[in-house]
Design a protein around this motif. Structure first.
Motif, mmCIF file in Angstrom:
data_model
loop_
_atom_site.group_PDB
_atom_site.id
_atom_site.type_symbol
_atom_site.label_atom_id
_atom_site.label_comp_id
_atom_site.label_asym_id
_atom_site.label_seq_id
_atom_site.Cartn_x
_atom_site.Cartn_y
_atom_site.Cartn_z
ATOM 1 N N LEU A 74 0.994 -1.126 0.007
ATOM 2 C CA LEU A 74 0.156 0.091 0.094
ATOM 3 C C LEU A 74 0.888 1.356 0.096
ATOM 4 C CD1 LEU A 74 -2.834 -1.121 2.360
ATOM 5 C CD2 LEU A 74 -3.246 -0.106 0.229
ATOM 6 N N ASN A 75 2.055 1.148 0.669
ATOM 7 C CA ASN A 75 2.880 2.255 0.467
ATOM 8 C C ASN A 75 3.350 2.997 -0.709
ATOM 9 O OD1 ASN A 75 4.449 4.104 2.134
ATOM 10 N ND2 ASN A 75 6.288 2.931 1.484
ATOM 11 N N LYS A 76 3.173 2.006 -1.773
ATOM 12 C CA LYS A 76 3.513 2.356 -3.270
ATOM 13 C C LYS A 76 2.337 3.060 -3.867
ATOM 14 C CE LYS A 76 7.210 -1.007 -3.903
ATOM 15 N NZ LYS A 76 7.356 -2.341 -4.533
ATOM 16 N N THR A 77 1.209 3.065 -3.376
ATOM 17 C CA THR A 77 -0.030 3.321 -4.081
ATOM 18 C C THR A 77 -0.699 4.524 -3.141
ATOM 19 O OG1 THR A 77 -1.409 1.510 -3.040
ATOM 20 C CG2 THR A 77 -0.313 1.198 -5.098
ATOM 21 N N LEU A 78 -0.342 4.905 -2.109
ATOM 22 C CA LEU A 78 -0.939 5.624 -1.298
ATOM 23 C C LEU A 78 -0.648 7.223 -1.830
ATOM 24 C CD1 LEU A 78 -2.459 4.930 1.399
ATOM 25 C CD2 LEU A 78 -0.383 5.947 2.419
ATOM 26 N N ALA A 130 -6.038 5.447 -1.920
ATOM 27 C CA ALA A 130 -5.126 4.267 -1.884
ATOM 28 C C ALA A 130 -5.507 2.994 -2.929
ATOM 29 C CB ALA A 130 -5.216 3.631 -0.430
ATOM 30 N N LEU A 131 -4.772 2.423 -3.349
ATOM 31 C CA LEU A 131 -5.105 1.321 -4.227
ATOM 32 C C LEU A 131 -4.477 0.205 -3.719
ATOM 33 C CD1 LEU A 131 -6.501 0.559 -7.034
ATOM 34 C CD2 LEU A 131 -4.125 0.818 -8.006
ATOM 35 N N LEU A 132 -5.320 -0.768 -3.525
ATOM 36 C CA LEU A 132 -5.018 -2.227 -2.815
ATOM 37 C C LEU A 132 -5.372 -3.329 -3.927
ATOM 38 C CD1 LEU A 132 -4.142 -4.160 -0.594
ATOM 39 C CD2 LEU A 132 -6.761 -3.872 0.065
ATOM 40 N N CYS A 133 -4.379 -3.923 -4.570
ATOM 41 C CA CYS A 133 -4.286 -4.931 -5.490
ATOM 42 C C CYS A 133 -3.811 -5.983 -5.141
ATOM 43 C CB CYS A 133 -3.564 -4.456 -6.919
ATOM 44 S SG CYS A 133 -4.130 -2.962 -7.710
#
Length: 421
Positions: free
Chosen positions: A163-167, A174-177
Motif C-alpha cells: 500500500l505504501n506504493k499506491t498511497l 489508496a489502491l489495494l491490488c
C-alpha cells in the motif's frame, strides 16, 4: 400588442434565470459542510520493533468535522475490509497493539479512543469471488446447480500489494491490488481503489456516484483474470459487520434522471437502521446497479448487476481488522453481488469488470436534478405555455381592435339623379 408580447417574453426569460439561480444555489448547499481529512499508513507502527508480513497494510483516514470525527480503516490482513467508526470527539484517535493485531485473533488489539466517544461503527468485508459456468446464459447463479460453480476465490488467501506504493495522502486515495496463487491470476488482479472525501462532489468516471463529507468510496476492479470457461460470469460476496445495528436491508430508489449514469434510473442502498423503520439511517453502502466491462467505458460497456437478499451470518468474516475491532457483541449479514444479465457478453470478451460502492455515515446522498436538467424541463414545459399565452394575447388584441369600414354604404354612393327618376 407588441408591448404586451414583449412583456410576456421578458417574464418568461426572467423565470428561466430565476430557475437556474435557485437550482444552482440549492444544489450547492451540500458543499457547505466540510471535513478536515488526513491519511496515514500503519498508524503507530514501529517497523523496527514489529516488522509487517508481506502484503499486510492498514490505511487510516481521519475526517474531522465541527464536533465529531469519522475514522476509515482499510486493511489487507485476511479478507480486505473497510471499517467506519463515528465518534463524538474531534480528538479521538486510533490505537493499534501491533504484535497482537498481527496475530489476527486478538479482540481489542485495534480500538478508537476514547471508547466512550464511539457512536457508530460498521465494516464492509469482501470475502469471496465466485465464478460459474453460465452454459444456458441465464446470469442467475441462485438457480444454477452446484456443478456450475468453480471453486471460489477466497480473498483472505490473496497476496496483496504494498500500500505504501499506491498511497496518495493529498488526494486521500489508496489502491489495494491482490491476486490468488492459481494460474488464473498469473496475469490478473483484483483491485480496490479507496477514496475519502472532505466535501460534496462526484467522481468523474461512471457511475459518477454523488458523495459528501460523510462518505468514502471503493471501486472494485477485476482485470486480466483468466476465466475457467468460455461462458464464465462472476459474483462478489460481501459481508457487513456491526455492533447492534448492522446493515440488514437493501432499499431500492428510483429516479427519472440518468444524467450522470446513462440508462440507470435506480440506486441500491444497503442500510443500517434501528428496528423501528421510521428511524433515521445510521450508515450505508450505496451503489448503482451497473458494472462496466472496460476501464474507460462507453455506453455499450455497461452491464447490469443485482444483489441477493441480505441474510444473517453466524460468525465473523475472516478479516484481521474486523476480528481486532469487534468483540463478542456483533452482528453480521451477507449478500452476493452478481454481474451481467442474460444476453450480455461473457467475461472473456474484455477480461475486465468494475463496480463502485459508497460507504458512509447517516442517510445516503440523494441525486437531485442539475441546473441543466431543470432548465430543459422549464423550457420543455414553459414553451408550449408561452405559445398558448401569446396566442391568447393576439386573439384578445385582435378582437378588441376598433372596426374600420373600407366601403361606404351603397345609398350614399348613388348619384342623386337616379333618385329623381
Amino acid at each position: 400588442m407588441a408591448a404586451e408580447i414583449l412583456y410576456t417574453i421578458h417574464v418568461y426569460v426572467l423565470l428561466l434565470l430565476l430557475t437556474v439561480r435557485f437550482s444552482s444555489s440549492f444544489i450547492r448547499n451540500g458543499d457547505n459542510y466540510r471535513r478536515n481529512v488526513s491519511l496515514e499508513l500503519n498508524p503507530g507502527l514501529n517497523s523496527l520493533l514489529t516488522p509487517l508480513p508481506p502484503g499486510v497494510g492498514l490505511v487510516h483516514v481521519r475526517a474531522v468535522g465541527k464536533n465529531n470525527t469519522l475514522h476509515y480503516l482499510l486493511c489487507s490482513q485476511g479478507a480486505p475490509a473497510l471499517l467506519l467508526v463515528h465518534t463524538s470527539s474531534i480528538s479521538s484517535m486510533v490505537e493499534v497493539d501491533w504484535p497482537a493485531f498481527l496475530m489476527q485473533n486478538t479482540t481489542g488489539s485495534l480500538k478508537v479512543t476514547p471508547e466512550s466517544s464511539v457512536l457508530y461503527s460498521n465494516a464492509l468485508v469482501f470475502t469471496r469471488l465466485w465464478e460459474y459456468d453460465d452454459v444456458n446464459d441465464t446470469a442467475d447463479p441462485e438457480h444454477l446447480p452446484p456443478s456450475s460453480f468453480f471453486q471460489p476465490y477466497e480473498l483472505q488467501n490473496f497476496t496483496w500489494g504494498d500500500l505504501n506504493k499506491t498511497l496518495d495522502p493529498t488526494g486521500h486515495t489508496a489502491l489495494l491490488c491482490g491476486r490468488d496463487a492459481s494460474e488464473s491470476f498469473s496475469n490478473g488482479s483484483l483491485c480496490l481503489k479507496f477514496s475519502a472525501f472532505d466535501v460534496e462532489g462526484r467522481d468523474q468516471g461512471w457511475p459518477s456516484l454523488l458523495h459528501n463529507a460523510n462518505s468514502s468510496q471503493l471501486r472494485v476492479g477485476l482485470d486480466g483474470l483468466a476465466p475457467r470457461s468460455n461462458r464464465s460470469r462472476f459474483s462478489l460476496e460481501l459481508q457487513a459487520v456491526g455492533n447492534t445495528q448492522p446493515m440488514s436491508r437493501v432499499d431500492m430508489l428510483r429516479s427519472i434522471d440518468d444524467e450522470y449514469t446513462p440508462s440507470i434510473f435506480k440506486v441500491s442502498q444497503w442500510v443500517s437502521s434501528p428496528v423501528n423503520s421510521t428511524s433515521p439511517v445510521l450508515g450505508y453502502a450505496q451503489w448503482k446497479p451497473v458494472a462496466y466491462r472496460r476501464p474507460s467505458p462507453v455506453f455499450e460497456d455497461a452491464t447490469p448487476c443485482r444483489h441477493s437478499t441480505p441474510v444473517p451470518v453466524a460468525q465473523l468474516p475472516p478479516s484481521g481488522l474486523v476480528r481486532a475491532y469487534f468483540g463478542r457483541e456483533h452482528q453480521t449479514t451477507g449478500l452476493n453481488m452478481t454481474f451481467s444479465i442474460t444476453g450480455d457478453p461473457f467475461y472473456n470478451t474484455t477480461n475486465y469488470l468494475s463496480w463502485t460502492v459508497l460507504v458512509g455515515l447517516g442517510s445516503p446522498p440523494v441525486d437531485l436534478f442539475s441546473p441543466l436538467v431543470l432548465v430543459i424541463m422549464v423550457v420543455g414545459l414553459g414553451t408550449p405555455m408561452l405559445i398558448i399565452l401569446l396566442g391568447g394575447v393576439c386573439v384578445c388584441v385582435r378582437k378588441n381592435r376598433p372596426q374600420t369600414h373600407v366601403y361606404e354604404p351603397i345609398q350614399d354612393m348613388c348619384p342623386t339623379t337616379f333618385s329623381s327618376q
